[in-house]
Design a protein around this motif. Structure first.
Motif, short mmCIF file in Angstrom:
data_model
loop_
_atom_site.label_atom_id
_atom_site.label_comp_id
_atom_site.label_asym_id
_atom_site.label_seq_id
_atom_site.Cartn_x
_atom_site.Cartn_y
_atom_site.Cartn_z
N ILE A 424 -25.29 3.59 -4.16
CA ILE A 424 -25.84 4.75 -3.47
C ILE A 424 -26.54 4.32 -2.19
CG2 ILE A 424 -27.53 6.61 -3.66
CD1 ILE A 424 -26.90 6.71 -6.66
N VAL A 425 -27.29 3.22 -2.24
CA VAL A 425 -27.96 2.72 -1.05
C VAL A 425 -26.93 2.40 0.05
CG1 VAL A 425 -29.35 0.84 -0.11
CG2 VAL A 425 -29.92 1.82 -2.34
N ALA A 426 -25.86 1.71 -0.32
CA ALA A 426 -24.83 1.33 0.66
C ALA A 426 -24.20 2.55 1.29
CB ALA A 426 -23.77 0.45 0.00
N VAL A 427 -23.91 3.59 0.48
CA VAL A 427 -23.29 4.81 1.01
C VAL A 427 -24.24 5.53 1.96
CG1 VAL A 427 -22.42 7.08 0.37
CG2 VAL A 427 -21.75 5.08 -0.96
N LEU A 428 -25.52 5.65 1.58
CA LEU A 428 -26.49 6.32 2.44
C LEU A 428 -26.69 5.58 3.76
CD1 LEU A 428 -29.16 7.27 -0.25
CD2 LEU A 428 -27.72 8.86 1.02
N VAL A 429 -26.77 4.27 3.69
CA VAL A 429 -26.96 3.48 4.91
C VAL A 429 -25.74 3.58 5.81
CG1 VAL A 429 -27.25 1.13 5.81
CG2 VAL A 429 -28.58 1.89 3.84
N ASP A 430 -24.55 3.51 5.23
CA ASP A 430 -23.32 3.62 6.02
C ASP A 430 -23.20 5.00 6.66
OD1 ASP A 430 -20.65 2.44 6.77
OD2 ASP A 430 -19.98 4.22 5.70
N ALA A 431 -23.54 6.06 5.92
CA ALA A 431 -23.49 7.41 6.48
C ALA A 431 -24.49 7.59 7.62
CB ALA A 431 -23.76 8.44 5.38
N SER A 432 -25.55 6.78 7.63
CA SER A 432 -26.56 6.86 8.68
C SER A 432 -26.24 5.97 9.88
CB SER A 432 -27.93 6.47 8.11
OG SER A 432 -28.30 7.29 7.02
N GLY A 433 -25.13 5.24 9.80
CA GLY A 433 -24.79 4.32 10.89
C GLY A 433 -25.60 3.04 10.87
N GLY A 434 -26.19 2.72 9.71
CA GLY A 434 -26.98 1.49 9.59
C GLY A 434 -26.24 0.42 8.82
N ARG A 435 -26.99 -0.52 8.28
CA ARG A 435 -26.36 -1.60 7.51
C ARG A 435 -27.33 -2.10 6.43
NH1 ARG A 435 -27.09 -3.82 12.70
NH2 ARG A 435 -28.78 -5.38 12.80
N LEU A 436 -26.77 -2.55 5.35
CA LEU A 436 -27.51 -3.12 4.23
C LEU A 436 -27.13 -4.58 4.11
CD1 LEU A 436 -29.14 -3.12 1.54
CD2 LEU A 436 -27.04 -2.31 0.43
N THR A 437 -28.13 -5.46 4.11
CA THR A 437 -27.89 -6.89 3.92
C THR A 437 -28.82 -7.40 2.82
OG1 THR A 437 -29.47 -7.44 5.67
CG2 THR A 437 -27.15 -7.27 6.29
N MET A 438 -28.28 -8.27 2.00
CA MET A 438 -29.06 -8.87 0.92
C MET A 438 -28.87 -10.38 0.95
SD MET A 438 -28.60 -6.21 -2.26
CE MET A 438 -26.84 -6.45 -2.35
N ARG A 439 -29.97 -11.08 0.69
CA ARG A 439 -29.92 -12.55 0.69
C ARG A 439 -30.95 -13.09 -0.29
NH1 ARG A 439 -33.03 -11.14 5.13
NH2 ARG A 439 -35.01 -12.28 5.34
N ARG A 440 -30.76 -14.32 -0.63
CA ARG A 440 -31.68 -14.97 -1.56
C ARG A 440 -32.96 -15.35 -0.82
NH1 ARG A 440 -28.57 -19.60 -4.73
NH2 ARG A 440 -30.51 -19.48 -5.94
N ALA A 441 -34.09 -15.11 -1.48
CA ALA A 441 -35.38 -15.49 -0.90
C ALA A 441 -35.73 -16.92 -1.31
CB ALA A 441 -36.48 -14.53 -1.36
N HIS A 442 -36.62 -17.54 -0.57
CA HIS A 442 -37.05 -18.92 -0.87
C HIS A 442 -38.54 -18.91 -1.19
CE1 HIS A 442 -33.23 -20.67 0.31
NE2 HIS A 442 -33.25 -19.91 1.40
N PRO A 443 -38.94 -19.53 -2.25
CA PRO A 443 -38.13 -20.41 -3.12
C PRO A 443 -37.32 -19.65 -4.17
CG PRO A 443 -40.40 -20.43 -3.84
CD PRO A 443 -40.37 -19.58 -2.60
N ARG A 444 -37.65 -18.39 -4.43
CA ARG A 444 -36.90 -17.61 -5.41
C ARG A 444 -37.05 -16.13 -5.06
NH1 ARG A 444 -39.67 -15.81 -10.02
NH2 ARG A 444 -37.92 -16.47 -11.33
N GLY A 445 -36.20 -15.34 -5.69
CA GLY A 445 -36.29 -13.91 -5.45
C GLY A 445 -35.14 -13.39 -4.62
N LEU A 446 -35.27 -12.14 -4.18
CA LEU A 446 -34.21 -11.45 -3.44
C LEU A 446 -34.83 -10.68 -2.29
CD1 LEU A 446 -31.15 -10.61 -3.45
CD2 LEU A 446 -31.86 -8.58 -4.74
N VAL A 447 -34.12 -10.65 -1.16
CA VAL A 447 -34.53 -9.88 0.01
C VAL A 447 -33.42 -8.88 0.31
CG1 VAL A 447 -35.13 -9.92 2.45
CG2 VAL A 447 -35.86 -11.78 0.96
N ALA A 448 -33.76 -7.58 0.23
CA ALA A 448 -32.82 -6.51 0.57
C ALA A 448 -33.33 -5.86 1.85
CB ALA A 448 -32.72 -5.48 -0.56
N GLN A 449 -32.49 -5.86 2.89
CA GLN A 449 -32.93 -5.36 4.19
C GLN A 449 -32.07 -4.17 4.61
OE1 GLN A 449 -32.49 -8.06 7.53
NE2 GLN A 449 -34.29 -7.21 8.54
N LEU A 450 -32.75 -3.10 5.02
CA LEU A 450 -32.09 -1.90 5.54
C LEU A 450 -32.33 -1.86 7.04
CD1 LEU A 450 -33.44 0.66 2.92
CD2 LEU A 450 -31.21 -0.47 2.86
#
Length: 471
Positions: A424-450
């Protein structure tokens, strides 16, 4: 493609011009040379008729006078030789040049001679003609005339330059015509390419104008429009079905849950109450799946118009809404944002729903004592919202699958969820002309960027300003 078509047309025209103008240029050079040779042979023949008696009587005075008069009038050197190659008479400007000896050999053998066959602009050898002097079938000598070829070379060059100018004009006209023709041929293809990109970007109402171009491409454009209509209709039906099915299933599911819940007091053994609780949890999970499907169907509609929202204010409200759950799970949920408004252009509720899904995942998968940070800032001409946690994170391969529908990581199969949140996040971001990127955080965890396109605040109208109340 237009450039390749124009180059093809131009190459074909150049080949045609070369095939036509090259023989014509050679013919013009030969014609001018033949014309000069004919004049000189006629003059040499007249001198040969005068030289016969002079050679018989050894009286060359009148002959020399004729040669000098001819030389003064035309500037052409002439010589008369006997059969032993001795010069009997010559004009003032006579000079033996290349080819004179060969011409004399031919003339003394009783044949006329002329060289060269054609005069070329880059060759400055003179034109040499020689005719035999005959008397009663006996060759007494020969008359040789050498003519400077400069004038004929200029004439040939002028003809060739004229042909070159005509060729250049034809090539320019061909290029202009080729661009027009290529544009007419490729216009449907260009429109088809543009409309294809528009449809891929979400404008399902875009269609190709099929009034221009060749009949085959007009039929292709009409077929494409028909296909786009059919695909759009199928997608609308599919989304309508998902929305209607999700909505219609809510009522019987709610009734089923109520009935299952009412069975609780009648269950006395511990095992029965446990099974009863599992049944209630499964109905709740099914309700979540239906809600997610309904949200996804609504998010994928192309008719959603974009609006300007204050991303910082929306993020602050969502963090406030999720703080009680975070405290209950012994997590720290905080917001990092400037005090100034940060505007973004999105479809309605895109930031709200996207942050809800991302914060939900972060809170759900971060262990006790962890931290979830929501950051809002301007970035790359737009607005960036980042949700960072210090949970287990994902592997590189899992990050590539995270936005697939109903996909869940193997280690979280027992955690509540429908596997549609990131979709749902990917569809909403795409419909808005934006982008969703996700990457691993250091030393652990996750970073989701809109990231959403930036926007200026919408101007307020007089009706939006409250009236002043007098004291």
């Amino acid at each position: 493609m237009r450039r390749r078509l124009v180059i093809s047309y131009l190459l074909l025209m150049v080949l045609v011009l070369l095939a036509l103008e090259t023989p014509l240029a050679l013919t013009l050079a030969s014609r001018e040379t033949d014309r000069l040779r004919a004049d000189r042979l006629a003059d040499a023949t007249r001198f040969a008729s005068l030289a016969g008696p002079a050679l018989r009587t050894d009286v060359t005075g009148p002959l020399v006078g004729e040669l000098d008069s001819y030389d003064e009038l035309y500037g052409i050197g002439t010589a008369v030789v006997d059969r032993d190659r001795r010069t009997v008479a010559e004009s003032a400007s006579w000079r033996a040049g290349p080819g004179t000896a060969a011409a004399l050999d031919t003339a003394l053998s009783g044949l006329q001679s002329s060289a060269p066959d054609s005069v070329w602009p880059w060759v400055d050898d003179p034109v040499v003609v020689a005719v035999p002097i005959n008397d009663g079938g006996e060759v007494l000598g020969a008359v040789v005339i050498t003519t400077d070829s400069e004038r004929i070379r200029r004439t040939v060059l002028a003809w060739w330059l004229l042909l070159a100018v005509v060729g250049v004009v034809v090539v320019v006209a061909c290029v202009l015509l080729a661009f027009g023709l290529a544009g007419w041929v490729l216009r449907p293809v260009t429109e088809l390419d543009a409309v294809t990109h528009e449809i891929a970007e979400g404008d399902r109402g875009a269609r190709v104008q099929h009034r221009w171009g060749p009949p085959e491409l007009r039929r292709l454009a009409a077929s494409f429009n028909h296909m786009a209509d059919a695909v759009s209709d199928v997608m609308d039906r599919q989304r309508a079905f998902v929305a209607h099915a999700s909505h219609q299933l809510r009522n019987p599911l709610t009734a089923l849950r109520l009935r299952v819940e009412e069975l609780g007091p009648s269950l006395h053994d511990e095992e029965g109450r446990a099974e009863h609780q599992f049944a209630l949890e499964e109905t709740d999970r099914l309700a979540q799946v239906l809600d997610a499907l309904l949200t996804l169907a609504r998010a994928e509609r192309a008719e959603n118009e974009r609006t300007t929202v204050d991303a910082g204010a929306v993020a602050a409200s969502r963090v406030t809404a999720w703080e009680p759950l975070a405290r209950r799970r012994d997590l720290t949920l905080r917001l990092v944002a400037s005090d100034d408004p940060t505007y973004a252009r999105t479809v309605p509720t895109a930031i709200d729903q996207a942050l809800d899904a991302l914060i939900d995942n972060a809170v759900k998968f971060t262990g006790s004592g962890g931290e979830v940070t929501v950051t809002v800032r301007r970035s790359g001409g737009g607005t960036s919202l980042e949700v960072r946690d210090d949970g287990p994170g994902m592997t590189v391969s899992q990050l590539g699958q995270a936005t697939e529908r109903f996909w869940r990581a193997p280690q979280v199969q027992n955690v509540d969820g429908a596997g549609l949140g990131l979709t749902i996040v990917a569809v909403l971001v795409d419909a808005s002309g934006g982008r969703l990127t996700m990457r691993r955080a250091h030393p652990r965890g996750l970073v989701a960027q809109l990231w959403f396109p930036g926007a200026e605040p919408e101007p307020t109208t007089p009706s939006d300003v409250p009236e002043a109340v007098g004291s």
